[in-house]
Structure formats: structure tokens, C-alpha cells
Scaffold this active site. Structure first.
Site: not given
Lengths: 417, 414
Positions: B142, B223, B259
Site C-alpha cells: 500500500w 498490518d 472494511k
């Protein structure tokens, strides 16, 4: 010795070596006191520590208009939980600009104000100072004294800080001459952190004439004003009057930064509602400034929390909600002003030694009582009155029921030699 | 006050250059501005249902009702956030058994979603790990991981991760790079549903990395932004995290609820550190607070309250788990659907990697030129890396998307 330990950790690792050198951090000077108050079992305890409003029943207060709008928003089927843009909710940002700079400020129309939604006042300060560090790095001048977190934010942003002598203990007022003198010696391009109103922790604000003097030295030394506005509405009770300094500086053509918080004046403490404004000279520069603000924000939280901003936006952009809010704010502020008056009366009635005029002269949430750290310790330990060791008292914690006890306690520690 | 007028023409900000547009959010803005009725947004990592609409989970709605009924106030959270949320979050991440045994030595802090977890975690690492400690990140990762590490002042190095030839993980390259890494380095791992590639490691591969981590005293920083959202099973998705902790390797864990609970705009997350004991945990928490105070003073409450109520109310928790599975299942279904449709169109390329990859994103293999054409000709928005968000696909648009991909790639190499 510490370096050797760290080196050892790197080369002789066992699974519990990584953090074994970490020491306990000191408790936050302000939140730490809130915790101590919570743990105290005395039934005469008074919380004058953290700057959060309390009703006359010592209860936290949720603005009625906020309750109403929160319900509307949670029940609104057209609203989802999607990400806000990096710079936050557009309506909220526009509303913030109008509240701070004036409904009809020409700076808004000309696109000279860059605004981004931030995590309360702290978030706005951090974003502002990170931006400063990256683009106009300079020394930062902070008032002596100032809110303790200012120093930490500036330090984390990697900037040097100096103090200007803001508070004059002898008069318990603003040291204008000292401030001007200090800022006259500041390196050109330095940043000056100014409290817009209801100075925290002293409650002492410059007069309009004194603000003009500050503006003058800023112009002479090309200092960049960085305003912190956490109490709009809480100083005089009039939201326009309270931001006189920002609007005056804007009128005088300053390019500057403003951090705006809605924690207190909308009671939105825990939803972290704030904004940072940067005033530029034209809209092309504004676009460049915004792009860089977004880069800073992206690395802290990506985009800000939605719900608080939605509530605030409704208030700021709808006339009837706005008026309802202003009315409630006047009531809340009115109670604080009344407590100041009551406390002064009680102190006078009890003939407590000393001059207590500053209790009613100072404005906003806080009073710099002038009590010494030792007196404050005694006040807490013996009388269960919680305040900061600097002598800062949050007037929002005073009620019609506890004000006499408070005055008696103050008398006791002042007379205790 | 004559100098006042002169200052109108002097710009304090004149040296500020235009900053680069965020690669991900920039594309979303382009999509928004596009007037075409056929447009498809495959850029941003936010879930959409089969009608292409954002979803507010039923479990979230019910939790919000409960919050309303309780008539709670809006007081500041403590600097570290809502404790019951932190505890529930840690339990979810590390597992009931591990939490029961070791919960007291896990230092946790509520943060501003996944971004906040990485920022606070990196600031802590910079302050307390030996000077010169490096952070290793997978290539690719990311993009914001890099930005945040830079802001925190950490030196970043990369380890090989994605193999464009196989469109899978270059595991031997990965092991080679990490074997050469400095002892004591921080290694950033995506716990599941690697972003942007969708390629995850197998249990055997994780086990090998576990051994390597022990050997080289790495500090693994997991993460985890897609727990539950990846396979549909929250425990399976946290396997890598639990593999490491079970073996006593102290890790750092960043959790996002954007999410898997659809709490995107509420910015709900948790950062935790496995410590040696409770006393060390207390110290670590105190230091995390010292860093969090000048970032945001205290985190936003609403999303944390929602998550807290869901995780701590058994029937809501069950409902939530079923909703997460449903989202994961729909995504898996669309992966297979896209890959099959492309095959049936007679594409000369092998698209099986799309159904093999997992999670929100697929690294399709299309290049920047393909992407330009997809945007300009078909109003299909994706990243120039070829990353698509599967969540943007649905039964209504998958054929259109497949046809577009087929059209732009049929005469080219992938």
C-alpha cells in the site's frame, strides 16, 4: 550505558529484550489529574482539572441541538459510512470558514482560505505544524504559559520553540510590552502561536488595541501568526467578538494559519471535530497548499472521522440550527460567567487575603488563580479540589452547590503558611 | 501600519510546490467527475454490494440503535481510547485462547483506523528501537506505508514479494531478501489479503518466516486490514498473527475495522504490542499515549463504540460474522465470474490468477497503457498498477468489464 544496552539488545536478542529499556512515561499533566479525581472517593471532591464543561449538577452536557442532529444523522438512510475526502467534509469546511472569518469574508470568495477538517484542535495544530516544518520551517514562539500539549505538538513536528512572556503574575494580566519586545527580537519568518480568545491556561486576553500592537510587530518582523481557537463563543459569549483577532489580522492582509476546535463550543469532544485554515494570497497558491496539507493528513489518519463533522456541518450551514446552537452556547457560557461572579463573591465574603479581581476579569473556561504549586497540592490532598499545579482552575467545574466549599478551601490553603 | 499594505503582495507560501495527487484517492476523484452512465469504479478499496452500493451492515445499525437508547454523553475518551473496544479488538486479533493467557501483557491503543495504527506504530518504533533500525516492506505494498514511514523518519527497505511472471508470491526472493536483512529490523507483513496484489503466503511459508524472524530477532509488524474479509473466517485470516504469537515472538499488530465492519469514515482501529509482562505493557501504553496526545489527543468515539458493542454482544457478534462472510463470499464469486467470463470470451491470456488471489484487490497484470485506455474508452477506473478492487464488480457490470479488459488486451502482451 544506555547505548551499550541498546547495542546489546540488537546482538544478543531474546524475545523480551525489545522493550525492556522502556520507562514509564509521566502521566499527562491534564488527563492525569482527571484520573486522580475519578479515583478519589471523597464526597466533597471537586473537578476543576480538565477543560470540559459541566452543568450545575456536575454532569457533562450534551447540547440539545447536537442530540437532535445526531439522531437525524444516524437515522438518515441516504447517509452511508464511506470515507470522507482527505480534506474532510466540504460543507463542514465551508461552514468553518464562515464561522471563523465571517459570513461575507472576501477571502472566502477569492479562494484565499485553504481548509481541511482535522482531529479536533490537536489534530489541526499537528497538521498545521507539520505543514510549517515541511514548507516554511522556522522557530515557533509560544506564550508563557500555554496549553501543555502545544509544546509536545511542536516538538513532535520537529520545530524549535521559544517563549514570549505572555502572563504577568504581578497584575495577573497580559504582559503586552514584554510580548512585543520579545517578538521584536524574533528571527524574521518565525511563527507565533497566539490564542484567539479565552487564553488557556490564564484566561487573560489582549485588548483590541493590544492585538493591533501584536499585528504590528508581526508585520515588522514578517512573523507568521498561527492562531489556536478552541473557545469561540466562550470568552465574551459573542461568537463574532471572540474571533476579533483572527478577523482583524485577515483584514490587515496577513497570511496565517488558524486551528479551530469544536470540542468545547459544540460539546463534540470525543468525535474529534476541528479544522485547520491557511490563508494565502491567491487561489493558485491555495491549490498548492491544499495538495500539501492532504499529504500530511494522509499519513496521520488518511481521512477524518465523519459523524462529528456531519453534525457540525448541519449547525454551521442551516440558519435555524445555527441560531439554536448560539442560544445554547450563550446559556452554557452564561453559567461559567455566573460561577466566576459567585466565586469572587464568596472569596470576598470570607475576606480571603489577596486580590481576587482576576477571577471575574479573566475569560473563558479557565482562571489562573495565582495559587502556588504547593497550595494546589494542599488543595487537592486535603480538600479534594482537583486543579492543575500551575494554579489553573477550570471554572466549568464550579457549581452553585460547591462554590462555597471551594472558597473555604482556597481560604484555608492561602492562610496556611 | 504602512508595511501592512506591502505584505498583501508578499506571499508566505510562494515556495510551496504542488504536491503529487494521491494515487488512489486521486483516481476516485476522477471517477466521481466522470458523467458517463457506464462508468465503473474499480479503484478504491471500499466494499460495494451487488447493486454497486455502499453497505451499512445490519450489525452496525443495531449497535447504533443501542447507543442511541443508552443516551451516552460525548466526553473525551482517554488518550488511549475506549478500553473495552481495545480489549475486544485484541481478543479478535490474537484469539480467545492466547488472549485469556496473555491479554494482560498486550499493550493496546485505539487509533485512527489502519493509517493511524501504522503512524503511531512507526512513531513508537522510531523513538524506542535502536537508532538505525530499518523497516522492511513488501514490494509492492500500500503506497501510504511508504509515506507514513517517511513522515515517522524511518529508513525503508523492500523485500521482494510479487512475481509478475507467475502473478504470485516470489517466495525464494522474499526469503533471500529477509535473510540478508539487518538483525532486529522491523518487518512489515500484511496479515492477510495483501494489498495490492491479493497474493497471500501459505501456512508453510509463514512458518518458514517465523523461523527466520526468530533467528534474526525481527520485530514483525502485522498490518491486518481485512480480518474476516479475506476468507470469510476471522480465525483463519488471523492465522499468521497467531502462528507467530503462539511461538512467543513479540509482534506489533495494526487492526482496521474500516472494511470488515464497514466503518470506513468512522476511522476505527487498534494498535497493539506484545510485551514481556504486565509491567512492561503498562510502560509501553504510557509511551504510546505520550505519542498519541500530540497527534490527536484522543481518538473518535462513535466507531469504537459500535465495534465494542458488536464484539461484546454475542448475538450481534454472530450477525456480524455472518455479514463479513457474506461480503467475502460475494467477492470470491466475482473473482471467479470475471476470470471465467474472460476465458469464455476467448482471451489469449491466462486470467486464473484473478480467482487465485484473495481479498479486496486483484493485480490483474494490465499495464499503465491498458489502464489509460480502460479509463478513456470504457470509463473503467482502476490504478495504473493494474490493481482492481473486486468489490466494485457485480453481476450487472462484470460482463462489461470483462469485455473491456478483453478488448484492450487481446492484441497485446500481459
Amino acid at each position: 550505558m544506555q547505548k551499550l544496552q541498546l547495542l546489546q539488545n540488537q546482538f544478543n536478542p531474546t524475545s523480551d529484550d525489545i522493550f525492556s529499556h522502556i520507562v514509564q512515561a509521566p502521566p499527562d499533566p491534564i488527563f492525569g489529574i482527571a484520573n486522580a479525581y475519578k479515583a478519589d472517593t471523597s464526597n466533597t471532591k471537586i473537578d476543576l482539572g480538565v477543560g470540559a464543561y459541566r452543568t450545575d449538577e456536575e454532569k457533562p452536557y450534551v447540547f440539545e441541538i447536537i442530540k437532535k442532529l445526531e439522531k437525524e444523522i444516524v437515522n438518515d438512510p441516504t447517509l452511508n459510512k464511506e470515507y470522507l475526502p482527505i480534506e474532510g467534509l466540504a460543507d463542514f469546511n465551508k461552514g468553518c470558514q464562515k464561522l471563523m472569518f465571517g459570513q461575507n469574508s472576501p477571502l472566502i470568495a477569492s479562494g484565499q482560505i485553504v481548509t481541511a477538517q482535522c482531529l479536533g484542535g490537536t489534530g489541526a495544530l499537528r497538521v498545521g505544524f507539520e505543514f510549517v516544518k515541511r514548507h516554511i520551517p522556522g522557530d515557533v514562539y509560544v506564550s508563557k504559559p500555554t496549553w501543555s500539549n502545544h509544546n509536545q505538538v511542536i516538538e513532535r513536528a520537529g520545530l524549535n520553540q521559544f517563549e514570549y512572556p505572555y502572563y504577568e503574575p504581578k497584575t495577573k494580566g497580559f504582559n503586552c510590552a514584554g510580548t512585543i519586545e520579545c517578538l521584536s527580537q524574533a528571527r524574521m519568518g518565525s511563527i507565533v502561536l497566539l490564542h484567539v480568545c479565552a487564553h488557556n491556561p490564564t484566561g487573560v486576553d489582549p485588548t483590541e488595541a493590544e492585538w493591533l500592537q501584536i499585528a504590528d510587530v508581526c508585520k515588522r518582523r514578517r512573523l507568521v501568526p498561527f492562531f489556536d481557537c478552541a473557545y469561540q463563543g466562550f470568552a465574551s459569549g459573542c461568537i463574532e467578538k471572540d474571533v476579533f483577532a483572527v478577523r482583524k489580522f485577515a483584514e490587515l492582509g496577513f497570511q496565517m494559519i488558524v486551528a479551530q476546535s469544536f470540542s468545547k463550543n459544540m460539546g463534540l469532544y470525543n468525535e474529534r471535530v476541528g479544522a485547520v485554515h491557511i490563508v494565502t494570497s491567491n487561489k493558485d497558491i491555495s491549490a498548492r497548499v491544499l495538495s500539501n496539507l492532504k499529504i500530511v493528513i494522509r499519513t496521520i489518519c488518511s481521512n477524518p472521522p465523519a459523524i462529528g463533522a456531519r453534525i457540525a456541518a448541519k449547525i454551521l450551514t442551516d440558519e435555524k440550527y445555527f441560531n439554536a446552537w448560539v442560544e445554547e452556547l450563550k446559556t452554557v457560557t452564561g453559567r461559567i460567567i455566573k460561577m466566576r461572579t459567585l466565586l469572587k463573591q464568596e472569596l470576598d465574603n470570607l475576606k480571603v487575603p489577596g486580590n481576587w479581581d482576576h477571577i471575574t476579569k479573566q475569560t473563558g473556561f479557565f482562571t489562573f488563580t495565582g495559587l502556588t504549586p504547593e497550595q494546589c497540592d494542599l488543595l487537592t490532598k486535603q480538600y479534594h479540589v482537583y486543579l492543575l499545579r500551575s494554579g489553573r482552575m477550570s471554572m466549568a467545574g464550579i457549581t452553585s452547590k460547591n462554590v462555597r466549599y471551594l472558597a473555604e478551601s482556597i481560604k484555608a490553603v492561602v492562610q496556611n503558611k | 501600519m504602512q508595511c501592512l499594505r506591502a505584505l498583501r503582495y508578499f506571499s508566505v507560501w510562494s515556495q510551496v510546490p504542488m504536491g503529487p495527487a494521491d494515487p488512489i484517492l486521486g483516481v476516485a476523484a476522477q471517477f466521481k467527475a466522470d458523467p458517463s452512465t457506464q462508468k465503473v469504479n474499480l479503484s478504491i478499496g471500499a466494499y460495494r454490494d451487488n447493486e454497486g452500493k455502499p453497505v451499512v451492515l445490519e450489525s452496525v445499525k443495531r449497535a447504533e440503535q443501542i447507543i442511541k437508547e443508552r443516551k451516552l454523553d460525548n466526553e473525551y475518551l482517554p488518550v488511549e481510547g475506549l478500553q473495552s473496544f481495545i480489549d475486544a479488538s485484541i481478543k479478535l486479533g490474537y484469539g480467545d485462547a492466547y488472549y485469556a493467557q496473555n491479554g494482560k501483557s498486550i499493550a493496546g491503543c485505539q487509533v485512527l483506523s489502519g493509517t493511524g495504527a501504522v503512524r503511531l506504530g512507526f512513531e513508537f518504533a522510531k523513538k524506542f528501537l535502536p537508532q538505525g533500525t530499518k523497516v522492511y516492506m513488501p514490494n509492492p505494498t500500500w503506497p501510504n506505508h511508504h509515506n507514513i514511514a517517511r513522515m515517522a523518519g524511518l529508513e525503508i527497505l523492500e523485500y521482494r514479494y510479487f512475481d509478475p511472471k507467475t502473478r504470485g508470491v516470489d517466495f525464494s526472493g522474499l526469503v533471500e531478501d529477509l535473510s540478508k536483512a539487518q538483525n532486529g529490523s522491523v518487518i512489515l507483513f500484511h496479515a492477510c489479503a495483501h494489498n495490492p496484489t491479493g497474493c497471500d503466503l501459505t501456512t508453510a511459508q509463514w512458518t518458514q518466516l517465523l523461523d527466520l524472524s526468530k533467528q534474526k530477532n525481527f520485530l514483525p509488524f502485522f498490518d491486518m486490514a481485512y480480518q474476516g474479509f479475506t476468507s470469510g473466517d476471522v480465525n483463519k485470516d488471523a492465522e499468521a498473527v497467531r502462528l507467530f504469537t503462539k511461538q512467543g515472538v513479540p509482534i506489533v499488530l495494526g487492526q482496521s475495522f474500516a472494511k470488515n465492519m464497514g466503518l470506513y469514515g468512522q476511522r476505527t482501529g487498534c494498535l497493539s504490542f506484545v510485551c514481556a509482562n504486565q509491567s512492561e505493557k503498562d510502560k509501553v501504553v504510557s509511551q504510546l499515549k505520550l505519542l498519541a496526545r500530540p497527534l490527536w489527543s484522543s481518538p473518535p468515539l462513535h466507531g469504537a463504540r459500535v465495534a465494542d458493542i458488536i464484539l461484546n454482544t454475542p448475538e450481534l457478534n454472530q450477525l456480524w460474522l455472518s455479514e463479513v462472510k457474506m461480503m467475502a463470499d460475494r467477492i470470491q464469486y466475482m473473482r471467479v465470474s470475471l476470470a471465467n467470463t474472460l476465458k469464455n470470451l476467448g482471451s489469449p491470456h491466462d486470467w486464473s490468477h484473478i480467482s487465485k488471489q484473495i481479498g479486496m484487490f486483484a493485480f490483474t497484470g494490465v499495464g499503465p497503457d491498458h489502464v489509460k485506455e480502460l479509463i478513456a474508452k470504457y470509463h473503467i477506473y482502476l490504478l495504473s498498477s493494474g490493481r482492481i478492487s473486486i468489490a466494485g464488480l457485480n453481476e450487472g457490470n462484470v460482463k462489461y468489464v470483462a469485455e473491456a479488459f478483453h478488448d484492450v488486451t487481446k492484441n497485446t502482451k500481459l
